[in-house]
Write an enzyme that holds these catalytic residues in place. Sequence first.
Site: not given
Ligand code: PLP
Length: 425
Positions: A61, A63, A207, A233, A236, A242
């Site tokens: 843990y 935090e 994003d 993320t 990918k 993950r």
């Molecule tokens: C553009 C985008 N943002 C956010 C996410 C969310 O990621 P997670 O599945 O790790 O929550 C994804 C997942 O496919 C994504 O393609």
Amino acid sequence: MADDTFYGSDFGALQSFDPDIAGVLLSELDRIRGGLQLIASENVSSPAVLTALGSTLSNKYAEGYPGRRYYGGCAEVDKAETIAIERAKALFGADHANVQAHSGASANQAVYGAFMAPGDTILAMALPMGGHLTHGTKVSFSGKWFNAVHYGVDKQTEDIDYDQVEALAREHRPKVICAGGSAIPRLIDFERFRAIADEVGAILWVDAAHFIGLVAGKAIPSPVPYADVVTFTTHKVLRGPRSGALVCKAEHATAMDKAIFPMMQGGPQMHTIAAKAVNFKEAATPEYAQYAKDVIANSQQLAASLLEVGIRPTTGGTDTHLSLLDLQGVGVTGKVAEERADAAGIVLNKNAIPFDPQKPNIASGIRVGTPSVTTQGMGVEEMKQIASLIHRAVTQGDADPDHATSKEVRAEVTDLVTRFPAYPR
Ligand SMILES: Cc1ncc(COP(=O)(O)O)c(C=O)c1O
């Protein structure tokens, strides 16, 4: 000196205690090895990443942040998190990094937490046009608690309609403008987004979940110089565990850190943070940079070869790891294509295409990506073969694995993945 014979992973112990779950682990490995993995958001992470994930750091843990924890005994995990932060900053040339997000969606939540109050307006890409659930869809917190305004793609080019983004920004004066999504095959004009955000005084959030690995490998331009915050993320194209992470400008460091913890999350997953550190080190190597370039070269070849056999990539092609394919020309829906491909050992997903006449669970398209097959060592010649396999499976195959075409294509898939295995023995 610690006992260096035990780090956490002991498959033999799992097998003898829990053969049910050990069996799932083994059969999932067989599944990965046995088919063509073309899901654009998946990859084959390294044994080093998997080792860190399966380690005793999972127990801790912690935090808070390195040097500022709410628990004792954090000296070792502090080291892991500090290494991960410094590597992320160096990899992306960023002022600040936060590596605690449990996932891409959690990193995205933190953006809302840092910059918006319930009812505030966000301008983002519509899900059916290539956006993501967390970009203001009605089924997500983002669309339930915030006022989401959506832009789409241009009907002719099928690429982002920047004039629409500009017009909507002027009309709605959003707090945050989001660029990025799950099914965008083309490069995004971050400079244009920055100019629009500046004009209306909005935060620019990119994003980069899908394409951050291509940025890490310097195969495409980076959003980091333009965006206030970039979420992503790590599993990918980047090929890590993950999970999620974010980088941002120095002026937003405190707000983003507070939004991740304590606003959105509790204790960080220290084993995953260690695995992210390993992944950032891998992604900084010349081998990874070559990999990122190969992913795009393969993706472009796959799109070109599919076009030759009558399966049209939207926007006419791709600049990235993924293509969105319009199946209307071959008279098959995305749902049927996904089932037929699956029966032939080809794993891909149905996907809505822009202005799709079908419902999302049927869809007129499929999305294919090259991160996994490129990790397995396949090149442009194999992409030509894969295009032909997809075409045969989708247009002549059947959802029944015993159908003659399913069997025929599956035999060729088996031969291909035997020559280019995931996790070679
Ligand atoms: C553009 C985008 N943002 C956010 C996410 C969310 O990621 P997670 O599945 O790790 O929550 C994804 C997942 O496919 C994504 O393609």
